[in-house]
Scaffold this motif. Structure first.
Motif, short mmCIF file in Angstrom:
data_model
loop_
_atom_site.label_atom_id
_atom_site.label_comp_id
_atom_site.label_asym_id
_atom_site.label_seq_id
_atom_site.Cartn_x
_atom_site.Cartn_y
_atom_site.Cartn_z
N GLN A 100 -44.29 -1.80 -24.92
CA GLN A 100 -42.88 -1.97 -24.57
C GLN A 100 -42.61 -3.32 -23.91
O GLN A 100 -41.48 -3.58 -23.47
CB GLN A 100 -42.43 -0.85 -23.63
N GLY A 101 -43.63 -4.16 -23.82
CA GLY A 101 -43.47 -5.39 -23.05
C GLY A 101 -43.54 -5.07 -21.56
O GLY A 101 -43.96 -3.99 -21.15
N ASN A 102 -43.12 -5.99 -20.71
CA ASN A 102 -43.14 -5.75 -19.28
C ASN A 102 -42.06 -4.73 -18.89
O ASN A 102 -40.92 -4.81 -19.35
CB ASN A 102 -42.91 -7.04 -18.50
N VAL A 103 -42.45 -3.78 -18.05
CA VAL A 103 -41.55 -2.76 -17.53
C VAL A 103 -41.52 -2.90 -16.01
O VAL A 103 -42.57 -3.08 -15.39
CB VAL A 103 -42.03 -1.35 -17.95
N LEU A 135 -51.13 -4.43 -3.60
CA LEU A 135 -49.78 -3.87 -3.56
C LEU A 135 -49.26 -3.96 -2.13
O LEU A 135 -49.08 -2.97 -1.42
CB LEU A 135 -49.80 -2.42 -4.06
N ASN A 136 -48.99 -5.20 -1.72
CA ASN A 136 -48.65 -5.46 -0.32
C ASN A 136 -47.30 -4.89 0.10
O ASN A 136 -47.00 -4.78 1.29
CB ASN A 136 -48.66 -6.98 -0.06
N ALA A 142 -44.73 -6.21 -7.18
CA ALA A 142 -43.27 -6.11 -7.24
C ALA A 142 -42.83 -5.13 -8.33
O ALA A 142 -41.66 -5.13 -8.73
CB ALA A 142 -42.66 -7.49 -7.49
N GLY A 143 -43.74 -4.30 -8.80
CA GLY A 143 -43.40 -3.26 -9.78
C GLY A 143 -43.36 -3.72 -11.22
O GLY A 143 -42.88 -2.98 -12.09
N ILE A 144 -43.86 -4.94 -11.52
CA ILE A 144 -43.88 -5.44 -12.90
C ILE A 144 -45.15 -4.92 -13.58
O ILE A 144 -46.26 -5.30 -13.22
CB ILE A 144 -43.84 -6.98 -12.93
N GLN A 189 -39.20 10.36 -3.09
CA GLN A 189 -38.34 9.18 -2.99
C GLN A 189 -37.61 8.93 -4.31
O GLN A 189 -37.83 9.62 -5.31
CB GLN A 189 -39.18 7.96 -2.60
N ASN A 190 -36.74 7.91 -4.29
CA ASN A 190 -35.94 7.54 -5.45
C ASN A 190 -36.44 6.20 -6.01
O ASN A 190 -36.64 5.24 -5.25
CB ASN A 190 -34.45 7.42 -5.08
N TYR A 191 -36.60 6.13 -7.32
CA TYR A 191 -37.05 4.91 -7.99
C TYR A 191 -36.17 4.64 -9.20
O TYR A 191 -35.53 5.54 -9.74
CB TYR A 191 -38.50 5.05 -8.43
N THR A 192 -36.16 3.36 -9.59
CA THR A 192 -35.43 2.92 -10.78
C THR A 192 -36.40 2.16 -11.68
O THR A 192 -37.23 1.37 -11.18
CB THR A 192 -34.24 2.02 -10.42
N ILE A 193 -36.29 2.37 -12.97
CA ILE A 193 -37.19 1.69 -13.91
C ILE A 193 -36.36 1.09 -15.04
O ILE A 193 -35.36 1.67 -15.48
CB ILE A 193 -38.26 2.66 -14.45
#
Length: 288
Positions: free
Chosen positions: A41-44, A5-6, A66-68, A86-90
């Motif tokens: 759900q497949g890739n999130v 997780l670079n 990259a969050g996949i 922090q703030n995240y989006t999914i």
């Protein structure tokens, strides 16, 4: 944080040597974000601090840097580390209900940390303010233990497209078979009990037979306290006398009834003929 997780290098984490498996050491509150789902759900994709880098699709990263995220079938869900506060989006193509969990209340108690927060924006969905003290009784070591039914149990849920109703695995129709008669408590026939569950196999014969309607058992599907199979016996009566079976000395079977008729064996027929002949001679109505 894993060496793969670079993107965490961009938030101030420092990559260590082989003694630490080349992982990233962070002077930040690194916590876990989990998504729980009964279906793949497949890739999130998760966007936010630590994941703003180009995806590395080679094994074993497979785009996680990259969050996949890909579905993990053993525990039925997804998960990645995040930075608390922090703030995240999914985003994803959601089907059914997906429960969202942040951090761990036991960890917060052990570390004696204040309540931690995470702001999560779900694309085409709600915005959730998650905390480390949110209740999570709906979880088990294997993922979802039961369906969360209230806001007190679940602070954030993603409502996807409705899933088709699955066909129950067990027999849809049947009757409980209690030895010694039905019990004094309610029970029902539940096809979903085929794989086991609380109250199932109540009669010790049919998996789908289950107790219901009182704690700790679920509500009854329908009232079935009259569906127990009880053993009955049927007697038939007849005005005809019983048929008896006898055997001659030679072992041949003969039949007679209780109506006074003689047995129909060869020996008995000869004896009747001799009696008729003797009667005729005595009465003068026949010859010797």
């Amino acid at each position: 944080v894993s060496q793969h997780l670079n993107g965490f290098a961009d938030v101030g984490c420092e990559q260590k040597d082989f003694h630490w498996d080349s992982g990233f050491a962070c002077n930040l509150p690194i916590r876990r974000l989990n998504l729980w789902s009964e279906v793949d759900q497949g890739n999130v994709t998760l966007n936010g601090p630590g994941y703003d880098v180009e995806p590395n699709l080679a094994y074993p990263a497979k785009g996680l840097n990259a969050g996949i995220m890909m579905y993990e079938p053993m525990h039925r869900g997804y998960g990645l580390p995040v930075v608390a506060g922090q703030n995240y989006t999914i985003s994803g193509k959601w089907r059914g209900d997906v429960a969202v969990e942040f951090s761990d209340p036991i960890l917060a108690q052990v570390l004696e940390t204040p309540i931690e927060h995470l702001n999560l924006v779900i694309v085409d969905g709600p915005t959730c303010n998650l905390t480390s003290r949110d209740p999570r009784d709906y979880l088990s070591p294997s993922g979802l233990a039961k369906q969360a039914t209230s806001d007190d149990e679940l602070k954030c849920i993603i409502r996807g497209e409705p899933l088709p109703t699955p066909k129950p695995p067990g027999r849809r129709h049947g009757k409980c078979e209690f030895h010694g008669g039905p019990p004094a408590v309610p029970y029902h026939w539940d096809p979903n009990c085929f794989r086991g569950g609380l109250g199932c196999l109540a009669d010790q014969i049919n998996p789908e037979c289950a107790f219901c309607g009182f704690k700790p058992f679920p509500e009854c599907i329908r009232e079935t306290t009259s569906t127990a199979i009880t053993s009955t016996s049927t007697r038939t009566t007849s005005t005809e006398p019983p048929i008896a079976t006898t055997r001659t000395k030679a072992g041949s079977a003969s039949t007679s009834t209780s109506r006074g008729e003689p047995p129909t064996t060869t020996g008995s027929r000869r004896r009747r003929r001799r009696r008729r002949s003797l009667h005729s001679h005595v009465s003068g109505s026949g010859e010797v």
